[in-house]
Scaffold this motif. Structure first.
Motif, short mmCIF file in Angstrom:
data_model
loop_
_atom_site.label_atom_id
_atom_site.label_comp_id
_atom_site.label_asym_id
_atom_site.label_seq_id
_atom_site.Cartn_x
_atom_site.Cartn_y
_atom_site.Cartn_z
N LYS A 58 44.29 39.49 22.82
CA LYS A 58 44.75 38.50 24.69
C LYS A 58 44.89 39.32 25.78
CE LYS A 58 46.41 34.20 22.65
NZ LYS A 58 46.50 33.06 22.58
N LEU A 59 44.62 39.25 26.87
CA LEU A 59 44.45 39.97 28.05
C LEU A 59 46.12 39.65 28.88
CD1 LEU A 59 43.04 41.67 29.61
CD2 LEU A 59 41.92 40.15 30.86
N THR A 60 46.54 40.55 29.48
CA THR A 60 47.84 39.57 29.78
C THR A 60 47.49 40.24 31.19
OG1 THR A 60 48.84 42.72 29.50
CG2 THR A 60 48.94 40.96 27.80
N PRO A 61 48.39 39.89 32.11
CA PRO A 61 47.78 39.73 33.36
C PRO A 61 48.33 42.06 34.07
CG PRO A 61 50.05 38.59 33.41
CD PRO A 61 49.53 38.95 31.54
N GLU A 62 49.46 42.69 33.13
CA GLU A 62 49.63 43.51 33.55
C GLU A 62 47.62 44.49 33.31
OE1 GLU A 62 51.53 42.54 31.77
OE2 GLU A 62 53.02 41.74 32.99
N GLN A 63 47.20 43.96 32.44
CA GLN A 63 46.04 44.83 31.89
C GLN A 63 45.20 44.02 32.64
OE1 GLN A 63 45.49 43.26 27.72
NE2 GLN A 63 46.20 45.05 26.74
N LEU A 64 45.08 43.01 32.99
CA LEU A 64 44.34 42.68 34.35
C LEU A 64 44.03 42.73 35.59
CD1 LEU A 64 42.08 40.74 34.57
CD2 LEU A 64 43.11 39.12 35.17
N LEU A 65 45.57 43.68 36.14
CA LEU A 65 45.32 44.11 36.77
C LEU A 65 45.05 46.28 37.85
CD1 LEU A 65 48.74 42.56 38.11
CD2 LEU A 65 47.05 42.05 39.30
N SER A 66 45.53 46.08 35.94
CA SER A 66 45.15 47.47 35.96
C SER A 66 43.64 48.07 36.04
CB SER A 66 45.87 48.28 34.73
OG SER A 66 45.87 47.51 33.49
N MET A 67 43.09 47.02 35.28
CA MET A 67 41.42 47.09 35.78
C MET A 67 41.33 47.23 36.85
SD MET A 67 40.20 44.45 32.72
CE MET A 67 40.96 44.34 31.11
N SER A 68 39.44 48.18 36.70
CA SER A 68 38.93 47.83 38.33
C SER A 68 38.44 46.58 38.19
CB SER A 68 37.78 48.72 37.58
OG SER A 68 36.68 48.75 37.31
N ASP A 69 37.79 46.11 39.40
CA ASP A 69 37.58 44.71 39.51
C ASP A 69 36.13 44.37 39.04
OD1 ASP A 69 39.31 44.80 41.96
OD2 ASP A 69 38.22 45.22 43.49
N ASP A 70 35.35 45.61 38.78
CA ASP A 70 34.51 45.26 37.66
C ASP A 70 34.57 44.87 36.61
OD1 ASP A 70 32.41 45.15 40.23
OD2 ASP A 70 31.81 47.38 39.88
N SER A 71 34.99 45.92 36.18
CA SER A 71 35.68 45.17 34.83
C SER A 71 36.77 43.94 34.44
CB SER A 71 36.37 46.48 34.52
OG SER A 71 37.74 46.61 34.26
N ALA A 72 36.92 43.82 35.61
CA ALA A 72 38.55 42.23 35.60
C ALA A 72 37.66 41.56 35.18
CB ALA A 72 39.41 42.46 36.80
N LYS A 73 36.50 41.71 36.25
CA LYS A 73 35.65 40.02 36.83
C LYS A 73 35.13 40.03 34.92
CE LYS A 73 34.85 40.52 41.46
NZ LYS A 73 33.90 40.92 42.66
N ARG A 74 34.92 41.43 34.77
CA ARG A 74 33.50 41.09 33.59
C ARG A 74 34.73 40.42 32.55
NH1 ARG A 74 31.81 46.20 32.58
NH2 ARG A 74 31.93 46.99 34.11
N ALA A 75 36.11 40.97 32.38
CA ALA A 75 36.66 40.61 31.16
C ALA A 75 37.37 38.79 31.62
CB ALA A 75 37.86 41.36 31.33
N ILE A 76 36.97 38.44 32.52
CA ILE A 76 37.46 36.87 33.56
C ILE A 76 36.36 36.34 33.15
CG2 ILE A 76 38.13 35.19 35.14
CD1 ILE A 76 39.85 37.73 36.62
N ASP A 77 34.97 36.54 32.94
CA ASP A 77 33.90 35.69 32.86
C ASP A 77 33.87 35.48 31.02
OD1 ASP A 77 33.10 35.71 34.90
OD2 ASP A 77 32.22 37.33 34.68
#
Length: 126
Positions: A22-41
């Motif tokens: 599971k993705l945590t908010p901390e992991q999401l905030l530490s990612m770059s914008d592009d990789s965060a968008k891919r993870a969210i998708d």
């Protein structure tokens, strides 16, 4: 061959186990914008709802008024999405109108030319 098959199975199950984390908010905030968008998708609706709840709880600790900002931003995003969708629908309606006018003009031309041809044939037969 057996070694290749074994490596393939280990890699396949390794990738599947990574995708189940599971993705945590901390992991999401530490990612770059592009990789965060891919993870969210890649998230499902339920995972997205859980992540939003976790982010709101974490933000509420530091910023007590964060819920007001969240609802305000959410409402403004909905309004902008509705406005964009309305503009698309208006453009689509104009395309349909253009198609209808073109089809009507073409059918009118066909009927007019057919009548003209029938009259000329009738005059030749007389």
């Amino acid at each position: 061959m057996k070694l290749f098959l074994l490596c393939f199975l280990v890699a396949f199950f390794g990738i599947q186990s990574d995708s189940k984390q599971k993705l945590t908010p901390e992991q999401l905030l530490s990612m770059s914008d592009d990789s965060a968008k891919r993870a969210i998708d890649k998230l499902t609706k339920q995972e997205t709802d859980e992540l939003i709840t976790q982010i709101r709880v974490a933000a509420k600790k530091d910023y007590p008024n964060s819920d007001k900002f969240y609802f305000l931003i959410s409402h403004l995003e909905r309004i902008s999405a509705i406005t964009e969708e309305q503009a698309r629908l208006e453009a689509l309606n104009s395309v349909y109108l253009f198609g209808l006018v073109s089809l009507t003009s073409f059918l009118g031309y066909l009927l007019f030319s057919q009548r003209k041809l029938i009259r000329s044939i009738e005059t030749l037969n007389q």
